[in-house]
Design an enzyme around this catalytic site. Sequence first.
Site, mmCIF file in Angstrom:
data_model
loop_
_atom_site.group_PDB
_atom_site.id
_atom_site.type_symbol
_atom_site.label_atom_id
_atom_site.label_comp_id
_atom_site.label_asym_id
_atom_site.label_seq_id
_atom_site.Cartn_x
_atom_site.Cartn_y
_atom_site.Cartn_z
ATOM 1 C CG PHE B 274 -1.640 -1.363 1.405
ATOM 2 C CD1 PHE B 274 -2.466 -1.896 0.422
ATOM 3 C CD2 PHE B 274 -1.398 -2.115 2.534
ATOM 4 C CE1 PHE B 274 -3.042 -3.150 0.581
ATOM 5 C CE2 PHE B 274 -1.963 -3.367 2.698
ATOM 6 C CZ PHE B 274 -2.791 -3.889 1.724
ATOM 7 N NE ARG B 660 -10.082 -5.563 -23.207
ATOM 8 C CZ ARG B 660 -9.234 -6.274 -23.937
ATOM 9 N NH1 ARG B 660 -8.088 -5.744 -24.310
ATOM 10 N NH2 ARG B 660 -9.552 -7.489 -24.294
ATOM 11 C CB THR B 666 -7.336 -10.139 -9.888
ATOM 12 O OG1 THR B 666 -7.274 -9.781 -11.265
ATOM 13 C CG2 THR B 666 -6.944 -11.599 -9.752
ATOM 14 C CD GLU B 736 -1.908 4.270 -5.809
ATOM 15 O OE1 GLU B 736 -1.555 5.071 -4.953
ATOM 16 O OE2 GLU B 736 -1.273 4.038 -6.850
#
Lengths: 167, 769
Positions: B274, B660, B666, B736
């Site tokens: 992160f 896209r 995921t 993000e």
Amino acid sequence: MRFLINGQPVEVDVDMRTSLLDLLRDHLNLHGSKKGCNQGACGACTVLADGERILSCLALAVQYQGREITTIEGIAEDGQMHPLQRAFIEHDGFQCGYCTPGQICSAIGMAAEAKRGMPSHMTRDLGAEFITLDRHEVRERMSGNICRCGAYNGIVNAISEVFVEAE
Amino acid sequence: MSLKSAAMKLMQKAIEHAPDSMMPGGKPDPLITRKHGIVGAPVTRIDGPLKVKGAAPFAAEFEAEGLLYTAVAFSTIAKGRITSLDTSAAEKAPGVRLVMTHKNAPKLKPTPMFNTQPKAAGPSDLPIMQDDSIHWNGEPIAVVLADTQEQADYAKSLISATYKEEPAVIDFDAAMKNAHEPKTILGEPPTINEGDAEAALSAAPNLVDKTYTTPRHNHNPIELHGVTLFWEDGELYVHDSSQTVAQSAWTLAEVFGLDEKKVHIWSPYVGGGFGSKTLWQHHVLAAAASKMADRPVRLVLSREGVYRTVGGRTTTQQRVAIGADADGRFQSLIHTGVAAMTEHNDCPEQFTFPARHLYATKSFLIGQKVADMDMLANTFMRAPGESIGTFALESAIDELAEQIGIDPIELRARNEPESDPTTGKQFSSRNLIKAYRDGAERFGWNSRSAKPAARRDGEWLVGMGCATGTYPYYRMPGGKARLTVSKDGFVTAEFAAHEMGMGTATTQTQVVAERMGVAQQCVQINYGSSDLAGVFLAGGSSQSASIGASIHAAHTALVEQLIKLAGSKSPLHGLDADDVESRDGGLHTKKDPSHGESYAAILRRAGKDELSVEESAPPPMELQHWSMHSFSAIFAEVGVNTITCETRVRRLLGSFDCGRILNPKTATSQFRGGMIMGIGLALMEETIWDSRKGRIMNPSLAEYHVPVHMDVPEIDVMWTDIPDPHTPLGARGIGEIGITGVGAAIANAIYNACGKRIRELPITLDKLM
Ligand code: FES
Ligand code: FES
């Protein structure tokens, strides 16, 4: 000291201060149990002791001699992945995978607790002999296992598929 | 203006005005139009089995002969000098092999700071354990090496230090008095002034003018920061948990005065990052101690150690003011404020970035300052700037909508810009309003009451809110990949990128399979090592684009070589790379798909086992040519308890416009993960700061609250899936954007639920009493 880990007896001499988690990771080369805080706050180190989930970072190894310890390395059945392991993959119940062994061990212990009738904050009928898990029960009972990646939905889906009776 | 900056300005203008076709992405990637391929399929994570078995090896899990364990002692003052440091008892403690302090540490050069050189990864340019000076409360003052962790921890407890304190700037309010403009905010001007925004604000019939504050945050990946490392023949080998392998290797080489090829960083698995799994002092300290002791070393920071030595998101105070005409059209948009930083780093938390690109307005005032404090260098954390900047901006939009009496989505639609409002550039692709309409329909937005506190469910007041999220598209310079095709038709792709759980290994396998026209099972991806090609940053949501462009370039080079290798007997003879496409395990002419040859056949005829090329992606000039951003519309429904005042998120939906989507499975997890961190940002996360001592007071997962299972409802995500014509595969980064907009959507929902407007994060129950 003598331990019984994943069905295997092991003998190893460690410092009296060694936690069960450090015994597994640093002395027995079993790195599946993870360390996220070393103070009982994250659940990454969850293992089963005689079938009950415990936080191995808060357990002194010396106290667990002779108890049956099961870690993520020991939950496969006959070389086959545990159904919950397969469900985690299918439902994308992780991202980095670091909290995953703890989540899986915790869920197995949690399902057994519900079967024994151990109530949670979400349980309506405290007198029930055994508890039917629903998504609220699962979320409440799994709240000691933090996933910073935020795979919570996938985790609950995986657990529900394996342990929650069809409503 | 210096000659150099004048030349750069000129160059920038030239890129802005150059024809599209000259830009990378000027010609759409041919894979964008290829439908029903493996890109876009919900492929299950390829590293899944290893991870659910606990068999994926993380940095602190590598064995080494004679390994020593480490404990680190930290300073307890914010600024001053160490007057005494007694390590004698520690040195005599059982099992101890070394106690390293500034008195005996080897000479180490400071880490070159991020952004100052192409591969610099230093969090700051402070000296590391070189003298007795202290720069922040929690700075490492001693490192103990011992045979076991217990021995190291015990010995550390025997170390005692005394200090001479010097006056330190540790109070943000005081620091703000000396706030100043940094030279740039990540290369962008700190201030933009168009028209007289203040005058337009006062003249506007509708206006809001408010101050918002956001606290410090810590990333808290569950895997603790740690390394297992050793030296061999003057070379340094590091098992790391890293989102910057190539940059860290180069930077460590600078610190130890080595050739960069002599530092090897391996990091195939990262237990969450992160933004935090970059280079910090513990890398340098572990390597220095290992060198001194001539033994392999494992250093795992305690959770407290992570808070003391790995920076987090900084605190900010922001002003947002918007003036609108009677129809809600913006006459003035002001977003200014201050972020805390240090004199030794450059991480200004770009909270004014969203306001630069989201709304059309007659006049603008953007101004971002930093206030220097004596603290651990802050760093980027998931959507630095945009996460907390959208909290302020999008809360203000909601406040303005209520004042005008207009639906907040409608207000946003009315101020949707044609082109980038501050730069004038064309958007590469922008479908924010579609994301809003789609999301509103799925969420049932029209059942929201515009009046607050109008819906009750038992002891709960229930409300809905929405907000815009946005994050820039980045592609970093330095991307490079190696592609190897073998005579059995297998393809290996190699690049120094990272997998922290984003799905890199899985999606890039799909990407390579599609690019090469082979089955996914025939593709092997090697990543997570500084010895591989290219420089990648698992940050800025840039990695997928950077890898995508590198593989594209390598593929073009490989095709050219294959055609050459095929020779005069091949049906490909005399063709250009542009005339053929990769399909069905080989090259085929675009005109006549039956016309072609398999990779295996080409290699066998040439008598070769394999063919391998390494190629660089073009420099990311497209970023200066178009305005490239991702967008989202976030919808939240919350309950606020009338008795306890606690807030529970009942429903959360993210409607994304990120180009896209390469792998919906995921990607869903990425979006949800970001949004969950957004729940934390909105309701509970705060690194608590003692402004008397400059010390973090809750350095633990017990006292820094992150969302747990019970805090997280089922999160709905959807996306426009409209490809960006100017990016590799039509995709933009998604790591993000998930966190952006969520803080405001929840704050707005809380207002709608109970009528209380909270402008200070996190929105804990005491603020709602
Ligand atoms: S490591 Fe045991 S609970 Fe976190
Ligand atoms: S998968 Fe990363 S912390 Fe849970």
